[in-house]
Write a protein that holds these residues in place. Structure first.
Motif, PDB file in Angstrom:
ATOM      1  N   ILE A  84       7.006  38.752  52.268  1.00 41.75           N
ATOM      2  CA  ILE A  84       7.850  37.578  52.030  1.00 41.75           C
ATOM      3  C   ILE A  84       7.374  36.917  50.749  1.00 41.75           C
ATOM      4  CG2 ILE A  84       8.579  35.314  52.886  1.00 41.75           C
ATOM      5  CD1 ILE A  84       7.796  36.337  55.723  1.00 41.75           C
ATOM      6  N   ASP A  85       8.302  36.658  49.845  1.00 44.79           N
ATOM      7  CA  ASP A  85       8.002  35.866  48.638  1.00 44.79           C
ATOM      8  C   ASP A  85       8.672  34.516  48.816  1.00 44.79           C
ATOM      9  OD1 ASP A  85       8.036  34.635  46.056  1.00 44.79           O
ATOM     10  OD2 ASP A  85       7.714  36.596  45.129  1.00 44.79           O
ATOM     11  N   ARG A  86       7.900  33.529  49.207  1.00 44.07           N
ATOM     12  CA  ARG A  86       8.469  32.212  49.518  1.00 44.07           C
ATOM     13  C   ARG A  86       8.984  31.498  48.285  1.00 44.07           C
ATOM     14  NH1 ARG A  86       3.670  29.524  52.633  1.00 44.07           N
ATOM     15  NH2 ARG A  86       4.988  27.678  52.284  1.00 44.07           N
ATOM     16  N   GLN A  87       8.370  31.745  47.132  1.00 43.78           N
ATOM     17  CA  GLN A  87       8.809  31.070  45.907  1.00 43.78           C
ATOM     18  C   GLN A  87      10.182  31.584  45.458  1.00 43.78           C
ATOM     19  OE1 GLN A  87       5.429  31.901  46.377  1.00 43.78           O
ATOM     20  NE2 GLN A  87       5.252  29.716  46.857  1.00 43.78           N
ATOM     21  N   LEU A  88      10.328  32.914  45.467  1.00 51.89           N
ATOM     22  CA  LEU A  88      11.605  33.500  45.044  1.00 51.89           C
ATOM     23  C   LEU A  88      12.614  33.571  46.190  1.00 51.89           C
ATOM     24  CD1 LEU A  88      10.328  36.455  42.797  1.00 51.89           C
ATOM     25  CD2 LEU A  88      11.185  34.207  42.070  1.00 51.89           C
ATOM     26  N   LYS A  89      12.134  33.303  47.431  1.00 52.42           N
ATOM     27  CA  LYS A  89      12.966  33.401  48.634  1.00 52.42           C
ATOM     28  C   LYS A  89      13.578  34.793  48.746  1.00 52.42           C
ATOM     29  CE  LYS A  89      15.101  29.648  50.117  1.00 52.42           C
ATOM     30  NZ  LYS A  89      15.952  28.443  50.180  1.00 52.42           N
ATOM     31  N   THR A  90      12.665  35.770  48.747  1.00 51.39           N
ATOM     32  CA  THR A  90      13.058  37.162  48.947  1.00 51.39           C
ATOM     33  C   THR A  90      12.131  37.806  49.980  1.00 51.39           C
ATOM     34  OG1 THR A  90      11.607  38.055  47.215  1.00 51.39           O
ATOM     35  CG2 THR A  90      13.844  37.414  46.549  1.00 51.39           C
ATOM     36  N   ALA A 249       3.853  36.990  58.478  1.00 46.44           N
ATOM     37  CA  ALA A 249       3.812  35.540  58.304  1.00 46.44           C
ATOM     38  C   ALA A 249       2.490  35.090  57.692  1.00 46.44           C
ATOM     39  CB  ALA A 249       4.032  34.853  59.657  1.00 46.44           C
ATOM     40  N   GLU A 250       1.408  35.665  58.176  1.00 48.87           N
ATOM     41  CA  GLU A 250       0.084  35.284  57.683  1.00 48.87           C
ATOM     42  C   GLU A 250      -0.066  35.606  56.200  1.00 48.87           C
ATOM     43  OE1 GLU A 250      -4.513  35.661  59.321  1.00 48.87           O
ATOM     44  OE2 GLU A 250      -2.891  36.825  60.235  1.00 48.87           O
ATOM     45  N   ASP A 251       0.404  36.791  55.800  1.00 46.03           N
ATOM     46  CA  ASP A 251       0.327  37.188  54.394  1.00 46.03           C
ATOM     47  C   ASP A 251       1.143  36.262  53.502  1.00 46.03           C
ATOM     48  OD1 ASP A 251      -1.295  39.276  55.118  1.00 46.03           O
ATOM     49  OD2 ASP A 251       0.247  40.824  54.943  1.00 46.03           O
ATOM     50  N   ALA A 252       2.183  35.652  54.084  1.00 46.75           N
ATOM     51  CA  ALA A 252       3.034  34.735  53.315  1.00 46.75           C
ATOM     52  C   ALA A 252       2.507  33.304  53.313  1.00 46.75           C
ATOM     53  CB  ALA A 252       4.454  34.765  53.877  1.00 46.75           C
ATOM     54  N   ARG A 260      -2.652  32.291  68.410  1.00 45.64           N
ATOM     55  CA  ARG A 260      -2.432  33.411  67.489  1.00 45.64           C
ATOM     56  C   ARG A 260      -0.956  33.616  67.171  1.00 45.64           C
ATOM     57  NH1 ARG A 260      -3.579  38.000  69.633  1.00 45.64           N
ATOM     58  NH2 ARG A 260      -3.712  37.230  71.776  1.00 45.64           N
ATOM     59  N   GLY A 261      -0.128  32.625  67.491  1.00 45.38           N
ATOM     60  CA  GLY A 261       1.281  32.678  67.145  1.00 45.38           C
ATOM     61  C   GLY A 261       1.564  31.893  65.870  1.00 45.38           C
ATOM     62  N   ILE A 262       2.776  32.065  65.356  1.00 42.92           N
ATOM     63  CA  ILE A 262       3.212  31.345  64.155  1.00 42.92           C
ATOM     64  C   ILE A 262       3.563  29.920  64.560  1.00 42.92           C
ATOM     65  CG2 ILE A 262       4.838  31.317  62.225  1.00 42.92           C
ATOM     66  CD1 ILE A 262       5.403  34.336  62.954  1.00 42.92           C
ATOM     67  N   VAL A 263       2.886  28.944  63.984  1.00 39.35           N
ATOM     68  CA  VAL A 263       3.075  27.547  64.381  1.00 39.35           C
ATOM     69  C   VAL A 263       4.463  27.069  63.976  1.00 39.35           C
ATOM     70  CG1 VAL A 263       2.271  25.177  64.032  1.00 39.35           C
ATOM     71  CG2 VAL A 263       0.613  27.040  64.261  1.00 39.35           C
ATOM     72  N   THR A 264       5.152  26.421  64.918  1.00 36.60           N
ATOM     73  CA  THR A 264       6.489  25.886  64.651  1.00 36.60           C
ATOM     74  C   THR A 264       6.577  24.440  65.097  1.00 36.60           C
ATOM     75  OG1 THR A 264       7.311  26.622  66.815  1.00 36.60           O
ATOM     76  CG2 THR A 264       7.584  28.145  64.966  1.00 36.60           C
ATOM     77  N   ASN A 265       7.553  23.717  64.509  1.00 36.29           N
ATOM     78  CA  ASN A 265       7.797  22.326  64.910  1.00 36.29           C
ATOM     79  C   ASN A 265       8.905  22.277  65.961  1.00 36.29           C
ATOM     80  OD1 ASN A 265      10.246  22.656  63.554  1.00 36.29           O
ATOM     81  ND2 ASN A 265       9.698  21.311  61.849  1.00 36.29           N
ATOM     82  N   GLU A 266       9.415  21.088  66.221  1.00 38.47           N
ATOM     83  CA  GLU A 266      10.400  20.944  67.298  1.00 38.47           C
ATOM     84  C   GLU A 266      11.724  21.644  66.994  1.00 38.47           C
ATOM     85  OE1 GLU A 266      11.330  16.823  67.835  1.00 38.47           O
ATOM     86  OE2 GLU A 266      11.343  16.425  65.690  1.00 38.47           O
ATOM     87  N   TYR A 267      11.956  22.010  65.733  1.00 33.89           N
ATOM     88  CA  TYR A 267      13.169  22.749  65.381  1.00 33.89           C
ATOM     89  C   TYR A 267      12.866  24.208  65.085  1.00 33.89           C
ATOM     90  CZ  TYR A 267      14.724  17.947  64.966  1.00 33.89           C
ATOM     91  OH  TYR A 267      14.996  16.625  65.230  1.00 33.89           O
ATOM     92  N   GLN A 269      10.870  25.384  62.929  1.00 35.98           N
ATOM     93  CA  GLN A 269      10.508  25.646  61.539  1.00 35.98           C
ATOM     94  C   GLN A 269       9.001  25.867  61.430  1.00 35.98           C
ATOM     95  OE1 GLN A 269      12.365  21.870  60.431  1.00 35.98           O
ATOM     96  NE2 GLN A 269      13.317  22.932  58.697  1.00 35.98           N
ATOM     97  N   THR A 270       8.616  26.768  60.552  1.00 38.93           N
ATOM     98  CA  THR A 270       7.212  26.969  60.220  1.00 38.93           C
ATOM     99  C   THR A 270       6.800  25.900  59.208  1.00 38.93           C
ATOM    100  OG1 THR A 270       7.681  28.435  58.359  1.00 38.93           O
ATOM    101  CG2 THR A 270       7.555  29.440  60.557  1.00 38.93           C
TER     102      THR A 270
END
Length: 442
Positions: A84-90, A249-252, A260-267, A269-270
Motif C-alpha cells: 500500500i502506498d498511502r501517499q499516492l493512494k495506490t 497493514a503493518e508495512d504501510a 495483534r489486529g489492525i486498530v480501528t475507530n468507531e467507524y 477507520q484505521t
C-alpha cells in the motif's frame, strides 16, 4: 465518482462491496482476493466434511461473474495485494497466475484480509499428513483426502469451536478422533463448569481428550505428546487458532493493537482516514469494558461491513463494540456464550455475581424437552447483565440471543424477570429460564 478497492472477498469483503453498491450506484468497486473462491460460508465447512451438507458448492453465495453482471463490481481472484502506498493512494497487486504485478489507485481502501491458521513448529511435522481448515481450498483438500485415502483416525490439535465441531463431524463419518489441547479445558473461552459439560459430551461419543498436553515430536502417523504418551493418527487437523493477516497493514504504517489486529475507530477507520479494516484482522473494542477486542466471527464482519459502507457513502453510524456472541453444535448439545466470561471478570475491577439456572428447555410433561444449563454474570452494583453461557439440548440459541440483547440494551437482572417471553409447552415454560435467572438474583 469514488473508487473503492477492497482486499479480501469472503464475509467482510464481499459484503462491504455489495452494500456500497446498494447505497452508491455509481462508485467504482474493485475487489482482490488471493484465493480461488469468493463469498462462501466458511462456517459451513465442517458440515460439508461431515456429510451434512451434500454439495460443497452450496456454500458459495456468489461468483466474480455474478458480481460483475449483477452489481457492476470487479472481483479479481488469485490476486494478492502486496503493498500500500498511502501517499499516492495506490496498491500493488500480484497476479498469482501470471506472476505479473500492477498498481491500482483508490479513493478509499478497505482491508478484509482475514487470518492464517497457526501451525506450531513441531519436530517431524513434515512427515505427517496435516491439514488446516481456514478456506474453501482447505475444505476441498480434506474432503479429497478422506474420500480417496479412507483414513480411520485423526488427531485434532486445539479444542476451540472449530476443533469440537470437526470432532463431531469426523466421528459422524466413522473416524476415531482424539483432541490434543494445551490448556486445562476444552473450549477455553467457556467457564470451567460449562466446558466440563462439553468435554463429557465429546467423551461420551468416543472422542479421546488430552488436556494440558501438546505434540512434541511426529514420526509419520505416530505423535509423541509432552506427557510422554504416543498416539496414532492417519492425519492431523491443526485447529489452534488464527493469526490475523496484518503484514500488509503493518508495512504501510497502520497501527497494530494489543490483540495483534489492525486498530480501528468507531467507524472502522484505521489511523489513515482513507483506509478501513473489517473482519478477522480488525481490532475494535469490547462492548462492556471498552478494552481492545478482536472477534474472528461472521457477525462482526457483516456488521462492520454495513458501517463502513454507510460511512463511505455519507452516513455516520458508530460501531458500538463486540460482545463475542457465538454458538456451536457438539453432538447432542448446543453451546453458546455472550459477553464477558468468569475469567475476564475476575481479571477486571468489576464486582460481579453469578446465577446458575438448571431448567428444562420447555414443559417437562411435553415429550420433547431437554436440559438447559444457564449461567449469567451480572454487576453487583448496577445489576446489569455482563455475560452469559448456556449448554443444553435445545432452546439454547434463543436464550443466549435474549441475553445478548439484554446486555446491548443495558438491562438489569430485575428486567429479566419482567421480559414477556413466548410460551407454549413445546417451546418454554410460563417462567422461562431467562426469567428465572432474574428472579433468583439477590
Amino acid at each position: 465518482m469514488k473508487k473503492i478497492v477492497i482486499v479480501g472477498a469472503v464475509a467482510g469483503g464481499a459484503t462491504v462491496a455489495s452494500q456500497i453498491r446498494f447505497y452508491d450506484k455509481n462508485a467504482e468497486i474493485v475487489v482482490f482476493d488471493q484465493d480461488d473462491t469468493m463469498s462462501y460460508g466458511a462456517c459451513g465447512m465442517p458440515y460439508v466434511i461431515g456429510g451434512k451438507i451434500s454439495e460443497h458448492n452450496r456454500l458459495i453465495a456468489a461468483t466474480p461473474e455474478e458480481f460483475k453482471n449483477e452489481r457492476k463490481i470487479n472481483v479479481f481472484l488469485k490476486h494478492r495485494v502486496t503493498k500500500i502506498d498511502r501517499q499516492l493512494k495506490t496498491v500493488e497487486v500480484l497476479n498469482l497466475e501470471s506472476q505479473q504485478s500492477f498498481k491500482e489507485t483508490y479513493d478509499f481502501l478497505i482491508l478484509s484480509p482475514g487470518g492464517t491458521p497457526i501451525v506450531p513448529e513441531t519436530t517431524g511435522l513434515e512427515s505427517a499428513i496435516m491439514f488446516t481448515l481456514r478456506n474453501f481450498s482447505d475444505m476441498k483438500k480434506i474432503n479429497g483426502y478422506i474420500s480417496t485415502e479412507k483414513p480411520k483416525s485423526c488427531v485434532i490439535v486445539g479444542a476451540g469451536f472449530i476443533g469440537v465441531e470437526m470432532a463431531e463431524n469426523l466421528v459422524d463419518i466413522g473416524l476415531n478422533v482424539s483432541i490434543v489441547e494445551k490448556s486445562p479445558q476444552v473450549m477455553n473461552i467457556m467457564d470451567v463448569d460449562c466446558s466440563a459439560l462439553v468435554e463429557k459430551e465429546l467423551s461420551d461419543h468416543g472422542v479421546r481428550i488430552y488436556k494440558e498436553d501438546f505434540i512434541t515430536n511426529v514420526k509419520g502417523s505416530n505423535l509423541v505428546l509432552d506427557s510422554g504418551e504416543t498416539i496414532q493418527a492417519d492425519f492431523i487437523l491443526m485447529s489452534i487458532g488464527v493469526s490475523p493477516n496484518t503484514k500488509l497493514a503493518e508495512d504501510a504504517g497502520l497501527t497494530i493493537g494489543e490483540t495483534r489486529g489492525i486498530v480501528t475507530n468507531e467507524y472502522l477507520q484505521t489511523n489513515d482516514a482513507y483506509i478501513y479494516a473489517i473482519g478477522d484482522a480488525a481490532e475494535n473494542k469490547d462492548f462492556i469494558t471498552g478494552d481492545a477486542k478482536r472477534v474472528p466471527l461472521a457477525w462482526p464482519a457483516h456488521r462492520q461491513a454495513f458501517i463502513v459502507a454507510k460511512h463511505i457513502t455519507g452516513e455516520k453510524i458508530p460501531f458500538k463494540g463486540l460482545l463475542g456472541t457465538t454458538i456451536c453444535k457438539v453432538f447432542s448439545l448446543d453451546v453458546a456464550l455472550t459477553g464477558l466470561n468468569e475469567r475476564a471478570l475476575k481479571d477486571s475491577p468489576m464486582k460481579f455475581e453469578t446465577i446458575i439456572q438448571k431448567s428444562k428447555s420447555n414443559a417437562g410433561y411435553y415429550p420433547d424437552h431437554a436440559n438447559i444449563f444457564l449461567k449469567v454474570h451480572y454487576d453487583s452494583v448496577t445489576r446489569k447483565v455482563l455475560g452469559a453461557q448456556a449448554v443444553g439440548g435445545k432452546g439454547i440459541d434463543k436464550r443466549i440471543d435474549v441475553l445478548s440483547t439484554a446486555i446491548f440494551a443495558g438491562l438489569t437482572m430485575d428486567d429479566l424477570q419482567a421480559l414477556e417471553l413466548a410460551y407454549a409447552p413445546p417451546y418454554s415454560s410460563p417462567k422461562d429460564p431467562v426469567n428465572m435467572v432474574g428472579y433468583r438474583a439477590n
